[in-house]
Design a protein around this motif. Structure first.
Motif, PDB file in Angstrom:
ATOM      1  N   THR A  18       0.835  -1.201   0.000  1.00 16.53           N
ATOM      2  CA  THR A  18       0.000   0.000   0.000  1.00 16.53           C
ATOM      3  C   THR A  18       0.873   1.254   0.000  1.00 16.53           C
ATOM      4  N   PHE A  19       2.008   1.189   0.701  1.00 15.00           N
ATOM      5  CA  PHE A  19       2.963   2.304   0.755  1.00 15.00           C
ATOM      6  C   PHE A  19       3.515   2.620  -0.628  1.00 15.00           C
ATOM      7  N   SER A  20       3.739   1.579  -1.435  1.00 14.79           N
ATOM      8  CA  SER A  20       4.423   1.744  -2.724  1.00 14.79           C
ATOM      9  C   SER A  20       3.654   1.058  -3.852  1.00 14.79           C
ATOM     10  N   PRO A  21       2.578   1.710  -4.334  1.00 14.06           N
ATOM     11  CA  PRO A  21       1.734   1.062  -5.353  1.00 14.06           C
ATOM     12  C   PRO A  21       2.463   0.775  -6.668  1.00 14.06           C
ATOM     13  N   GLU A  22       3.485   1.573  -6.992  1.00  9.43           N
ATOM     14  CA  GLU A  22       4.200   1.355  -8.273  1.00  9.43           C
ATOM     15  C   GLU A  22       4.910   0.010  -8.276  1.00  9.43           C
ATOM     16  N   THR A  23       5.486  -0.366  -7.122  1.00 12.40           N
ATOM     17  CA  THR A  23       6.157  -1.663  -7.066  1.00 12.40           C
ATOM     18  C   THR A  23       5.170  -2.786  -6.742  1.00 12.40           C
ATOM     19  N   ALA A  24       4.039  -2.431  -6.095  1.00 15.84           N
ATOM     20  CA  ALA A  24       3.040  -3.451  -5.741  1.00 15.84           C
ATOM     21  C   ALA A  24       2.485  -4.139  -6.991  1.00 15.84           C
ATOM     22  N   LYS A  25       2.318  -3.374  -8.056  1.00 13.84           N
ATOM     23  CA  LYS A  25       1.707  -3.930  -9.277  1.00 13.84           C
ATOM     24  C   LYS A  25       2.513  -5.120  -9.814  1.00 13.84           C
ATOM     25  N   PRO A  26       3.792  -4.934 -10.176  1.00  7.16           N
ATOM     26  CA  PRO A  26       4.532  -6.116 -10.657  1.00  7.16           C
ATOM     27  C   PRO A  26       4.700  -7.213  -9.606  1.00  7.16           C
ATOM     28  N   LEU A  27       4.797  -6.837  -8.321  1.00  6.85           N
ATOM     29  CA  LEU A  27       4.947  -7.863  -7.273  1.00  6.85           C
ATOM     30  C   LEU A  27       3.716  -8.759  -7.203  1.00  6.85           C
TER      31      LEU A  27
ATOM     32  N   THR B  36      14.638   2.223 -12.770  1.00  7.01           N
ATOM     33  CA  THR B  36      14.565   3.376 -13.690  1.00  7.01           C
ATOM     34  C   THR B  36      13.435   4.334 -13.351  1.00  7.01           C
ATOM     35  N   GLY B  37      12.528   3.979 -12.412  1.00 11.02           N
ATOM     36  CA  GLY B  37      11.417   4.864 -12.061  1.00 11.02           C
ATOM     37  C   GLY B  37      11.905   6.141 -11.389  1.00 11.02           C
ATOM     38  N   SER B  38      10.996   7.111 -11.229  1.00  8.70           N
ATOM     39  CA  SER B  38      11.412   8.386 -10.640  1.00  8.70           C
ATOM     40  C   SER B  38      11.750   8.149  -9.171  1.00  8.70           C
ATOM     41  N   ASN B  39      12.862   8.749  -8.724  1.00  6.74           N
ATOM     42  CA  ASN B  39      13.427   8.387  -7.430  1.00  6.74           C
ATOM     43  C   ASN B  39      14.450   9.431  -7.020  1.00  6.74           C
ATOM     44  N   THR B  40      14.602   9.643  -5.717  1.00  5.30           N
ATOM     45  CA  THR B  40      15.665  10.552  -5.255  1.00  5.30           C
ATOM     46  C   THR B  40      17.021   9.861  -5.242  1.00  5.30           C
ATOM     47  N   LEU B  41      17.041   8.531  -5.305  1.00  2.00           N
ATOM     48  CA  LEU B  41      18.307   7.818  -5.538  1.00  2.00           C
ATOM     49  C   LEU B  41      18.578   7.847  -7.042  1.00  2.00           C
ATOM     50  N   THR B  42      19.809   8.112  -7.438  1.00  2.00           N
ATOM     51  CA  THR B  42      20.121   8.174  -8.867  1.00  2.00           C
ATOM     52  C   THR B  42      20.057   6.776  -9.486  1.00  2.00           C
ATOM     53  N   LEU B  43      20.010   6.758 -10.817  1.00  2.00           N
ATOM     54  CA  LEU B  43      20.029   5.481 -11.543  1.00  2.00           C
ATOM     55  C   LEU B  43      21.279   4.688 -11.162  1.00  2.00           C
ATOM     56  N   ALA B  44      22.423   5.383 -11.119  1.00  2.00           N
ATOM     57  CA  ALA B  44      23.686   4.701 -10.800  1.00  2.00           C
ATOM     58  C   ALA B  44      23.646   4.129  -9.386  1.00  2.00           C
ATOM     59  N   GLU B  45      23.097   4.883  -8.444  1.00  2.00           N
ATOM     60  CA  GLU B  45      23.051   4.410  -7.049  1.00  2.00           C
ATOM     61  C   GLU B  45      22.213   3.137  -6.920  1.00  2.00           C
ATOM     62  N   ARG B  46      21.059   3.129  -7.604  1.00  2.00           N
ATOM     63  CA  ARG B  46      20.206   1.942  -7.510  1.00  2.00           C
ATOM     64  C   ARG B  46      20.858   0.729  -8.175  1.00  2.00           C
ATOM     65  N   GLU B  47      21.548   0.964  -9.293  1.00  2.00           N
ATOM     66  CA  GLU B  47      22.253  -0.152  -9.951  1.00  2.00           C
ATOM     67  C   GLU B  47      23.417  -0.639  -9.078  1.00  2.00           C
ATOM     68  N   LEU B 176      18.190   1.647 -22.780  1.00  2.00           N
ATOM     69  CA  LEU B 176      16.849   1.158 -23.161  1.00  2.00           C
ATOM     70  C   LEU B 176      15.980   0.713 -21.991  1.00  2.00           C
ATOM     71  N   GLY B 177      16.567   0.536 -20.809  1.00  2.00           N
ATOM     72  CA  GLY B 177      15.771   0.067 -19.661  1.00  2.00           C
ATOM     73  C   GLY B 177      15.449  -1.411 -19.763  1.00  2.00           C
ATOM     74  N   TYR B 178      14.383  -1.824 -19.070  1.00  2.00           N
ATOM     75  CA  TYR B 178      14.111  -3.254 -18.903  1.00  2.00           C
ATOM     76  C   TYR B 178      12.816  -3.722 -19.555  1.00  2.00           C
ATOM     77  N   VAL B 179      12.049  -2.796 -20.105  1.00  2.00           N
ATOM     78  CA  VAL B 179      10.747  -3.186 -20.652  1.00  2.00           C
ATOM     79  C   VAL B 179      10.773  -3.080 -22.180  1.00  2.00           C
TER      80      VAL B 179
END
Lengths: 187, 199
Positions: A18-27, B36-47, B176-179
């Protein structure tokens, strides 16, 4: 108390979903296809693999909820599910299921633990490529769900009774329902 | 040899993803939003988190792919690849931020098991400014790679050792990402290696 501020009154994985719906969908899409999609393994068999791996990872929420889902597919036969978790080789399941549970137990420890002998054993009693693939992926996926639920220190009821209704809904309505229902209905 | 015949020359997770498109869809959707989604962690940090966990799980394919994608997000120089290699060995001695060090600490705990994450680990990340979402995403990236790594190794997929293969994968995936990717398309680096071997 959970490690992050999660919506209140939601047990186990339902809080972070519920906190993170964007990740909930694929999960939840993944759980739906793995545990309820068309398959030569029954949903009860696949839920037992999920419960077995979660039990070995000591994740209370996942092992109790997927045990309840498996039992819901088995007309309430918790005795069988309990036996599969604690001693699969002595459980009243097919030899093929025993071989698949053995593979799942290896995946729980680490992917490299699965040997060609483990896979041969499953194949020798009729397991197909898809059944072997799905067993490995269900076991791997629960190594994720279990870590997600425990790594955030979510609230997890310990009594089996708390999971009866949840198990019925997981078994018969499927995964991803939290997206359609209000939080209080989920809890 | 892989436990299931995925065909020749198809590396790592690509074989099982071609074999099972129904499960590949949510697996790729999850990687796409996490990495790759919008995030305050950079793409490099998450990878980097993905790479570190895959390295702790000793998954050759995943750590090299995601290490290369991380390096590409940083610019793709030799120094960038060297930084990724140092993060895998000992991130505490690298110039990544203190927040990233705290998050990598949490990811390392998740790799061992969810219950290993302590309130002290979380407090340390918070002191360095980590938000709830950053902590949540770190836990889920680490957990997800405990899945991807087991999927790749549990089926004994073919995992090339040549760095050129991972450089190509890194460049393509960073862009290209993952999708919506066609993983059945052969990699140029593998074709070049085959040509070289034949000559």
């Amino acid at each position: 108390m959970a490690h992050i501020k999660l919506p209140e009154g939601l047990p186990g994985i339902v809080g972070p979903l519920t906190f993170s719906p964007e990740t909930a969908k694929p999960l939840t899409d993944l759980a739906e296809v793995l545990l309820r999609g068309p398959n030569t393994l029954t949903s009860a068999e696949r839920e037992m693999i999920a419960a077995y791996v979660s039990y070995r990872n000591e994740c209370n929420f996942c092992q109790l909820s997927h045990s309840a889902a498996a039992a819901a597919h088995l007309e309430g036969n918790y005795a069988l599910v309990d036996c599969v978790k604690s001693d699969p080789e002595s459980a009243q399941v097919s030899d093929k299921m025993k071989a698949l549970l053995n593979i799942a137990g290896k995946v729980q420890k680490g992917g490299k633990q699965v040997t060609s002998e483990d896979v041969e054993r499953a194949r020798a009693i009729g397991a197909t490529d898809k059944e072997i693939h799905d067993t490995v992926l269900i076991a791997a996926a629960f190594c994720m769900y279990n870590r997600y639920v425990d790594g955030l220190a979510t609230t997890q009821p310990l009594e089996r009774e708390a999971y009866y209704e949840m198990g019925q809904r997981m078994a018969h309505e499927g995964y991803g329902r939290h997206r359609q229902s209000k939080p209080q209905e989920v809890a | 040899m892989a436990h299931i015949d995925f065909g020749e020359g198809i590396p790592g997770i690509r074989g099982p993803m071609i074999f099972s498109p129904d499960t590949a869809k949510p697996l790729n959707d999850l990687a796409q939003v996490l990495l790759t989604g919008s995030n305050t962690l950079t793409l490099a940090e998450r990878e980097m988190i993905a790479t570190y966990v895959s390295s702790q799980n000793d998954c050759l394919f995943c750590q090299n792919c995601h290490g290369s994608i991380a390096a590409q997000h940083l610019g793709g120089s030799d120094a960038d690849y060297e930084l990724i290699s140092q993060i895998k060995q000992n991130y505490a001695d690298t110039p990544v931020s203190d927040k990233m060090k705290a998050l990598l600490g949490i990811a390392g705990k998740v790799q061992q098991g969810g219950k290993y994450v302590t309130t002290d680990d979380i407090a340390r990340a918070r002191e360095q400014g980590a938000t709830d979402k950053e902590i949540h995403d770190t836990v889920l990236i680490a957990a997800a790679f405990c899945m991807y790594n087991r999927y790749v190794d549990g089926l004994a997929t073919w995992q090339p050792s040549d760095p050129e293969v991972y450089r190509e994968i890194g460049k393509m995936s960073a862009k290209l990402g993952y999708v919506g990717r066609d993983y059945s398309k052969p990699l140029e680096s593998l074709a070049n290696l085959r040509d070289k071997a034949q000559r």
